[in-house]
Design an enzyme around this catalytic site. Structure first.
Site, mmCIF file in Angstrom:
data_model
loop_
_atom_site.group_PDB
_atom_site.id
_atom_site.type_symbol
_atom_site.label_atom_id
_atom_site.label_comp_id
_atom_site.label_asym_id
_atom_site.label_seq_id
_atom_site.Cartn_x
_atom_site.Cartn_y
_atom_site.Cartn_z
ATOM 1 N N GLY A 83 -8.749 -3.617 4.002
ATOM 2 C CA GLY A 83 -7.933 -4.748 4.963
ATOM 3 C C GLY A 83 -7.818 -4.285 6.432
ATOM 4 N N ASN B 91 2.792 -10.552 1.928
ATOM 5 C CA ASN B 91 2.521 -9.606 1.089
ATOM 6 C C ASN B 91 3.817 -9.118 0.231
ATOM 7 O OD1 ASN B 91 2.944 -8.194 3.783
ATOM 8 N ND2 ASN B 91 3.091 -6.229 2.798
ATOM 9 N N GLN C 46 -3.659 -10.773 0.588
ATOM 10 C CA GLN C 46 -3.009 -11.163 -0.765
ATOM 11 C C GLN C 46 -3.340 -12.455 -1.058
ATOM 12 O OE1 GLN C 46 -0.880 -9.588 -2.285
ATOM 13 N NE2 GLN C 46 -0.971 -7.591 -1.033
ATOM 14 N N SER D 237 -9.513 -7.156 0.941
ATOM 15 C CA SER D 237 -9.506 -5.883 0.503
ATOM 16 C C SER D 237 -9.829 -5.895 -0.868
ATOM 17 C CB SER D 237 -8.163 -5.202 0.887
ATOM 18 O OG SER D 237 -8.071 -3.977 0.358
ATOM 19 N N HIS E 232 -9.338 -3.395 -3.383
ATOM 20 C CA HIS E 232 -8.049 -3.041 -4.334
ATOM 21 C C HIS E 232 -7.066 -3.542 -4.772
ATOM 22 C CE1 HIS E 232 -4.578 -1.329 -1.926
ATOM 23 N NE2 HIS E 232 -5.604 -1.589 -0.840
ATOM 24 N N THR F 233 -23.221 4.884 6.505
ATOM 25 C CA THR F 233 -23.762 4.599 5.364
ATOM 26 C C THR F 233 -22.724 3.744 4.599
ATOM 27 O OG1 THR F 233 -25.373 6.660 5.647
ATOM 28 C CG2 THR F 233 -25.142 5.577 3.555
ATOM 29 N N CYS G 259 2.349 0.355 2.389
ATOM 30 C CA CYS G 259 1.957 1.129 3.449
ATOM 31 C C CYS G 259 3.009 1.425 4.336
ATOM 32 C CB CYS G 259 1.140 0.006 4.522
ATOM 33 S SG CYS G 259 -0.566 -0.423 3.799
#
Length: 381
Positions: A71, A151, A179, A199, A201, A237, A326
């Site tokens: 994200g 969030n 979210q 995102s 995860h 990559t 975060c």
């Protein structure tokens, strides 16, 4: 001591099916997707399949999906590259006062570089209106960036209405849907956003994965430079095992699965609120509105330090949070709750966030409440 995990907005455990897919990919598809030999072609085929699955999850074209590291990269790419590419048309950007740091930090930097940032305030419930966006629009507005679901509180902004409003304006519309993606139905053909960040995860996929949807016809310079991966839109990559895991996590989130999760999470919220009321606990729900996600419940326990409550629950094996992951490790109050607090009380330092995931059960919620209530009564004395 078993852990009761109620911090799914911070991150989610990987789904067993995701782990299985990734493990297989790591031992089978090890060729570089950019290589022309057969191992590279096999990997590229898997990359294409994953991109198609991700595009399908939001009803987009596969060419509109840029695979990212999550994200934060998606938000940074959308915001910085739009600002730099379109600054000849104006330098005004609109956002909200309660965005995730992956967005708000971009705005801080752009302000330092001479861009004009309008931060829309929220009301005491954490809501923002379409009228606010309309009134803030200027001829030189080049970007509007608003999160789909907050969030910390779960409050949802009127994303479709904003997208419709901007159809006749030059401004691009970006939404941080990190979210929202795992629980809400997202259809970019019905909700015509220009840019959308996701995102992995947060949806029981692997960390370090995500994607940025870029509407067909929009051209942004590459944020990551180097090779020609992602059709020259994001160098580096590709993390193929992670991307395959992300696609598997997205595929598991069918319409019926999302509906089942929403119903289950609403049941959890009702269990918690009813128990707290029956025990005469002095509390309020932060962001109590009809426009709210089911997977987040933010509670203000009046007169009780959120840090102290977090510590006591952690010692009992319960994982919750007091704000965005975060900003973990800081003692700063939640900027989201501060923005909602119109009466200057201690809400921002006396609130905790509970966030539910697919593995939580009613029995677990009951066990959590049996631990929580006695702690609250002790701390209230």
């Amino acid at each position: 001591m078993a852990t009761i995990y109620l911090d799914n907005s911070a991150t989610t455990p990987m789904h067993p099916s995701v782990i299985e897919k990734m493990t297989h990919a790591m031992t089978t598809f090890y060729g570089n997707p950019s290589s022309v030999h057969h191992l590279g072609r096999e990997s590229h085929a898997q990359l294409t399949k994953a991109r198609q699955q991700l595009a399908k999850s939001i009803h987009a074209n596969e060419d509109d999906i840029i695979l990212t590291s999550g994200g934060t990269e998606g938000d940074n790419t959308a915001i910085f590259q739009t600002a730099y590419a379109r600054q000849s048309l104006g330098k005004h950007i609109i956002t909200s006062s309660v965005e995730h740091p992956a967005v708000s930090s971009c705005m801080t930097r752009l302000a330092e570089e001479g861009f004009a940032i309008t931060y829309l305030p929220v009301n005491a419930k954490g809501e923002l209106t379409i009228e606010q966006v309309s009134e803030a629009l200027r001829e030189d507005t080049i970007l509007v960036s608003l999160m789909w679901t907050n969030n910390e509180t779960g409050v949802m902004f009127p994303i479709k209405e904003v997208a419709d409003l901007l159809q006749e304006h030059q401004a691009y519309f970006h939404t941080d849907a990190v979210q929202a993606y795992g629980i809400e139905e997202i259809d970019v053909t019905e909700c015509p956003v220009d840019l959308l960040s996701v995102s992995g995860h947060k949806i029981n996929g692997p960390k370090g994965t995500g994607f940025l949807y870029v509407k067909s016809g929009l051209s942004l310079p590459s944020f990551m430079v180097g090779g020609d991966q992602e059709e020259k839109r994001r160098a580096g990559t590709e993390n193929l095992p992670g991307i395959i895991g992300l696609a598997e996590a997205a595929t598991l989130l069918t319409t019926s699965e999302k509906a089942d999760r929403q119903a289950r999470y609403l049941e959890f919220q009702e269990m918690i609120i009813n128990r707290l009321e029956s025990e005469d606990i002095d509390f309020e729900v932060n962001g109590q509105t009809s426009h709210k996600s089911a997977h987040i419940l933010n509670l203000w326990f009046k007169g009780i330090s959120s840090n102290m409550l977090l510590m006591h629950l952690d010692l009992k094996g319960v994982a919750i949070s007091i704000g965005s992951a975060c900003t973990a490790g800081t003692i700063k109050p939640s900027h989201v709750l501060e923005a909602m607090d119109v009466v200057g009380c201690q809400r921002a330092t006396e609130s905790v966030r509970l966030s539910f995931g697919y593995s939580n059960t009613p029995e677990e919620i009951t066990e959590f409440l049996d631990l929580l209530v006695p702690i609250l009564k002790r701390l209230a004395k």
